[in-house]
Scaffold this motif. Structure first.
Motif, PDB file in Angstrom:
ATOM      1  N   MET A 159      -3.952  11.109  -3.671  1.00 34.96           N
ATOM      2  CA  MET A 159      -3.723   9.918  -4.471  1.00 34.96           C
ATOM      3  C   MET A 159      -2.935  10.211  -5.753  1.00 34.96           C
ATOM      4  N   ILE A 160      -1.815   9.530  -5.924  1.00 37.51           N
ATOM      5  CA  ILE A 160      -1.072   9.591  -7.186  1.00 37.51           C
ATOM      6  C   ILE A 160      -1.901   8.882  -8.247  1.00 37.51           C
ATOM      7  N   SER A 161      -2.114   9.548  -9.373  1.00 36.67           N
ATOM      8  CA  SER A 161      -3.096   9.060 -10.341  1.00 36.67           C
ATOM      9  C   SER A 161      -2.506   8.691 -11.693  1.00 36.67           C
ATOM     10  N   LYS A 162      -1.263   8.245 -11.699  1.00 37.68           N
ATOM     11  CA  LYS A 162      -0.713   7.803 -12.982  1.00 37.68           C
ATOM     12  C   LYS A 162      -1.347   6.462 -13.357  1.00 37.68           C
ATOM     13  N   PRO A 163      -1.496   6.160 -14.656  1.00 35.95           N
ATOM     14  CA  PRO A 163      -2.133   4.903 -15.074  1.00 35.95           C
ATOM     15  C   PRO A 163      -1.367   3.684 -14.557  1.00 35.95           C
ATOM     16  N   ILE A 164      -2.094   2.742 -13.980  1.00 35.46           N
ATOM     17  CA  ILE A 164      -1.498   1.525 -13.426  1.00 35.46           C
ATOM     18  C   ILE A 164      -2.391   0.339 -13.747  1.00 35.46           C
ATOM     19  N   GLU A 165      -1.870  -0.855 -13.482  1.00 30.01           N
ATOM     20  CA  GLU A 165      -2.626  -2.073 -13.729  1.00 30.01           C
ATOM     21  C   GLU A 165      -3.608  -2.363 -12.602  1.00 30.01           C
ATOM     22  N   SER A 166      -3.150  -2.237 -11.331  1.00 23.32           N
ATOM     23  CA  SER A 166      -3.987  -2.694 -10.232  1.00 23.32           C
ATOM     24  C   SER A 166      -3.866  -1.780  -9.027  1.00 23.32           C
ATOM     25  N   ALA A 167      -4.971  -1.680  -8.266  1.00 21.96           N
ATOM     26  CA  ALA A 167      -4.992  -0.877  -7.039  1.00 21.96           C
ATOM     27  C   ALA A 167      -5.819  -1.604  -5.997  1.00 21.96           C
ATOM     28  N   GLU A 227      -1.475 -11.530  -2.923  1.00 19.83           N
ATOM     29  CA  GLU A 227      -1.588 -10.648  -4.086  1.00 19.83           C
ATOM     30  C   GLU A 227      -0.790  -9.367  -3.882  1.00 19.83           C
ATOM     31  N   ARG A 228      -0.339  -8.811  -4.983  1.00 22.28           N
ATOM     32  CA  ARG A 228       0.402  -7.551  -4.950  1.00 22.28           C
ATOM     33  C   ARG A 228      -0.260  -6.549  -5.893  1.00 22.28           C
ATOM     34  N   PHE A 229      -0.099  -5.280  -5.564  1.00 23.84           N
ATOM     35  CA  PHE A 229      -0.770  -4.211  -6.304  1.00 23.84           C
ATOM     36  C   PHE A 229       0.214  -3.083  -6.594  1.00 23.84           C
ATOM     37  N   ASP A 230      -0.071  -2.368  -7.671  1.00 20.44           N
ATOM     38  CA  ASP A 230       0.755  -1.209  -8.015  1.00 20.44           C
ATOM     39  C   ASP A 230       0.491  -0.032  -7.087  1.00 20.44           C
ATOM     40  N   GLN A 231      -0.675  -0.024  -6.473  1.00 18.94           N
ATOM     41  CA  GLN A 231      -1.022   1.063  -5.563  1.00 18.94           C
ATOM     42  C   GLN A 231      -1.960   0.530  -4.482  1.00 18.94           C
ATOM     43  N   ILE A 232      -1.702   0.950  -3.254  1.00 17.99           N
ATOM     44  CA  ILE A 232      -2.598   0.681  -2.136  1.00 17.99           C
ATOM     45  C   ILE A 232      -3.020   2.027  -1.568  1.00 17.99           C
ATOM     46  N   VAL A 233      -4.307   2.230  -1.399  1.00 16.00           N
ATOM     47  CA  VAL A 233      -4.807   3.438  -0.736  1.00 16.00           C
ATOM     48  C   VAL A 233      -5.657   2.998   0.450  1.00 16.00           C
ATOM     49  N   SER A 234      -5.580   3.753   1.525  1.00 14.27           N
ATOM     50  CA  SER A 234      -6.356   3.366   2.698  1.00 14.27           C
ATOM     51  C   SER A 234      -6.623   4.560   3.596  1.00 14.27           C
ATOM     52  N   ASN A 235      -7.896   4.732   3.908  1.00 11.56           N
ATOM     53  CA  ASN A 235      -8.289   5.609   5.000  1.00 11.56           C
ATOM     54  C   ASN A 235      -8.725   4.666   6.119  1.00 11.56           C
ATOM     55  N   PRO A 236      -7.747   4.073   6.821  1.00  9.29           N
ATOM     56  CA  PRO A 236      -8.072   2.968   7.737  1.00  9.29           C
ATOM     57  C   PRO A 236      -8.813   3.467   8.974  1.00  9.29           C
ATOM     58  N   HIS A 273       2.455  -6.476  -0.122  1.00  9.26           N
ATOM     59  CA  HIS A 273       1.377  -6.460  -1.112  1.00  9.26           C
ATOM     60  C   HIS A 273       1.601  -5.394  -2.188  1.00  9.26           C
ATOM     61  N   LEU A 274       2.842  -4.926  -2.317  1.00 10.85           N
ATOM     62  CA  LEU A 274       3.182  -3.950  -3.349  1.00 10.85           C
ATOM     63  C   LEU A 274       4.045  -4.595  -4.427  1.00 10.85           C
ATOM     64  N   THR A 275       3.768  -4.268  -5.668  1.00 14.86           N
ATOM     65  CA  THR A 275       4.650  -4.659  -6.761  1.00 14.86           C
ATOM     66  C   THR A 275       5.925  -3.825  -6.694  1.00 14.86           C
ATOM     67  N   PRO A 276       7.012  -4.224  -7.371  1.00 14.70           N
ATOM     68  CA  PRO A 276       8.221  -3.386  -7.391  1.00 14.70           C
ATOM     69  C   PRO A 276       7.895  -1.971  -7.863  1.00 14.70           C
ATOM     70  N   GLY A 277       8.276  -0.990  -7.058  1.00 19.50           N
ATOM     71  CA  GLY A 277       7.970   0.399  -7.378  1.00 19.50           C
ATOM     72  C   GLY A 277       6.567   0.821  -6.990  1.00 19.50           C
ATOM     73  N   GLY A 278       5.756  -0.114  -6.455  1.00 22.57           N
ATOM     74  CA  GLY A 278       4.392   0.202  -6.063  1.00 22.57           C
ATOM     75  C   GLY A 278       4.343   1.148  -4.878  1.00 22.57           C
ATOM     76  N   VAL A 279       3.246   1.903  -4.789  1.00 20.02           N
ATOM     77  CA  VAL A 279       3.112   2.958  -3.781  1.00 20.02           C
ATOM     78  C   VAL A 279       1.886   2.691  -2.913  1.00 20.02           C
ATOM     79  N   ALA A 280       2.040   2.894  -1.602  1.00 22.74           N
ATOM     80  CA  ALA A 280       0.916   2.860  -0.666  1.00 22.74           C
ATOM     81  C   ALA A 280       0.732   4.252  -0.084  1.00 22.74           C
ATOM     82  N   GLN A 281      -0.505   4.708  -0.012  1.00 20.02           N
ATOM     83  CA  GLN A 281      -0.816   6.025   0.560  1.00 20.02           C
ATOM     84  C   GLN A 281      -1.965   5.870   1.546  1.00 20.02           C
ATOM     85  N   LEU A 282      -1.766   6.375   2.744  1.00 24.52           N
ATOM     86  CA  LEU A 282      -2.788   6.249   3.772  1.00 24.52           C
ATOM     87  C   LEU A 282      -2.765   7.433   4.718  1.00 24.52           C
ATOM     88  N   LEU A 283      -3.860   7.590   5.438  1.00 25.37           N
ATOM     89  CA  LEU A 283      -3.958   8.549   6.524  1.00 25.37           C
ATOM     90  C   LEU A 283      -3.741   7.798   7.831  1.00 25.37           C
TER      91      LEU A 283
END
Length: 518
Positions: A159-167, A227-236, A273-283
């Motif tokens: 997980m990229i952990s830079k400070p963001i508004e929403s995840a 809704e949109r988020f600065d980061q999406i993480v998922s272990n789906p 569901h990503l904001t501009p420049g937003g990142v999604a990380q998943l397995l």
């Protein structure tokens, strides 16, 4: 009521010193190692010896016996271990319940300490989940809520952990990814299709005094609509499971779709569901298919899913299993043992499904997606698909920092023309070393290799020109000045040297070997 009881439990866990360090010392190194491998007998023997010797259990030992080893305790022992909550409060929370005889209390949930290191430093929580197969003594239920395992720690480390508004934590399970995201996101939304998972995830947030997570029930992106988020993480729930009667469909790992379609769906819908420049990380898992022609790579499947989205993509395959091994792995994961009729029946179902759909192998890996930045037009999306089976470097805080550095480096070099890149200054990263090998008695090396200590511990072969250039990247001279000096020293044409090394310099920046200064 639940919040009051949870606060009492938190105070008890703090004052009892129920921590990873304490628990790991309780039974000794060998017993702790056996527990990690899924065998509790050595720890149980150590516990019983303590009791035979007449030594009273400390509060931490009693909690470990109850929740880690699933040993029943007398009600008075539970009261001593949890003086604020008490055994009655623990029953009300659903943590414990009476044994069949009624004279002892046994754990109804798994509760154990968890420690970690991220970019903000060391941290620790207590995590509640359902009891595992080792404690239950039988296969898991289909609504089982998994605790912290290898996949969950892998994703939290990515997980990229830079400070963001929403995840957004998509498919939160016991809530561990949402808890990690809460350390760098001001607001976190955690979703799951399982009401039980959301109950446990919310309980874990309360237990650890984390109050910036909102929990929502629903499948995939349904609970977040537009809704949109600065980061999406998922272990789906990405495990490929046959759609056949009699095959357990575990909520924690099966998304209800055929083959790898669940991962495909998450990838194709993430950009909405990503904001501009937003990142999604998943397995995820992806299938390799055979047909009339050659086998189609799983990474090619992923590439075809990503291409229509316009997202940047960095996909890394870390493991590849043949169809039979994949089936064996996940049947055992559900608690069904080899050599039983149940195992053979499930094994046949898996192999029949793979045969019918032409699946020969299944890959496992990491997917990183990124939405274009505001105003970013014309640039080709990043399309990086790699096979990196094997180890990785020393990353105490996880790979998130490496991904962030590499993405920033890529953006920097991709925005520069060759002429602009030559006017720039770079330096080699602090974890980079150079290795040289010589034939005995020879002055010049026969093999030179650049090695990375962090990230994925990449190695890059060096020739004389690139070795000289990287070695001189100490932050003083521009790349153009270095190329001119090396061309003069080696008595080669400067234009030809530049044409040769600049693409390799860009690649070294992409991989984090070289860092931009100006």
């Amino acid at each position: 009521m639940g919040s009051t009881l949870t606060a009492d439990l938190r105070r008890d866990l703090i004052t009892s010193s129920f921590s990873v360090e304490t628990v790991s010392r309780l039974w000794g190194e060998e017993a702790a190692a056996a527990l990690f491998r899924g065998h509790r007998l050595p720890a149980l023997r150590a516990l019983r010896k303590r009791r035979e010797d007449g030594e009273p259990l400390t509060r931490a030992e009693a909690l470990a016996a109850l929740f880690v080893l699933n040993e029943p305790l007398e009600r008075a022992e539970v009261d001593r271990a949890l003086p604020q909550l008490g055994s009655q409060g623990a029953e009300t929370l659903g943590l414990v319940g009476p044994t069949e005889s009624g004279d002892l209390l046994r754990a109804r949930l798994d509760l154990r300490p968890y420690s970690f290191v991220d970019t903000f430093g060391a941290g620790s929580w207590w995590i509640l989940s359902d009891l595992g197969e080792l404690a239950l003594g039988h296969p898991l239920g289909e609504d089982h809520v998994l605790g912290i395992g290898g996949a969950s720690t892998t994703l939290s480390g990515l997980m990229i952990s830079k400070p963001i508004e929403s995840a957004l934590d998509l498919g939160t399970g016991c809530g561990i990814q949402a808890l990690h995201a809460s350390r760098h996101a001001r607001r976190v939304v955690a979703t799951d299709i399982s009401e039980r998972a959301l109950w446990l995830a919310e309980l874990n947030a309360e237990l650890n005094a984390v109050d910036n997570i909102e929990f929502r029930l629903g499948s995939l992106f349904e609970p977040v609509l537009d809704e949109r988020f600065d980061q999406i993480v998922s272990n789906p729930p990405f495990v490929i499971t046959p759609r056949r009667d009699g095959v357990p469909l575990y909520e924690y790992r099966d998304g209800g779709l055929v083959g790898d379609a669940l991962v495909q769906t998450v990838i194709q819908e993430a950009g909405d569901h990503l904001t501009p420049g937003g990142v999604a990380q998943l397995l995820g898992n992806w299938e390799y298919h055979s047909g009339a022609g050659p086998t189609v790579s799983g990474l090619d499947h992923v590439r075809s899913w990503v291409a229509p989205t316009g997202l940047d993509a960095w996909v890394i395959e870390r493991e590849l299993q043949d169809a039979a091994l994949y089936a064996e792995t996940w049947i055992r994961d559900g608690g069904t043992r080899p050599g039983t009729p149940q195992f053979d029946e499930l094994y046949a179902a898996w192999l029949d499904d793979f045969d019918a759909r032409g699946v020969t192998r299944v890959g496992f890996g990491y997917v990183l997606l990124r939405a274009p930045h505001t105003g970013q037009t014309g640039a080709e999306p990043l399309a990086r698909y790699e096979t990196l089976h094997g180890g990785r470097g020393d990353n105490p805080a996880g790979l998130g920092e490496y991904f962030q550095t590499a993405l920033e480096g890529h953006d920097w070099q991709a925005s520069l023309s060759d002429a602009s890149l030559l006017t720039s200054v770079v330096t080699y990263a602090p974890d980079v070393t150079e290795e040289r090998h010589y034939w005995p008695g020879q002055e010049n090396p026969t093999v030179m290799t650049l090695r990375q200590g962090s990230g994925f511990a990449r190695s890059v072969p060096l020739d004389t020109t690139l070795a000289a250039l990287v070695g001189a990247c100490d932050g003083d001279l521009t790349l153009g000045q270095l190329c001119g000096a090396i061309a003069h020293l080696l008595e080669v044409d400067e234009a030809l040297l530049v044409a040769d090394v600049l693409p390799r310099i860009r690649s070294l920046v992409d991989d984090g070997f070289l860092l931009p200064l100006r």
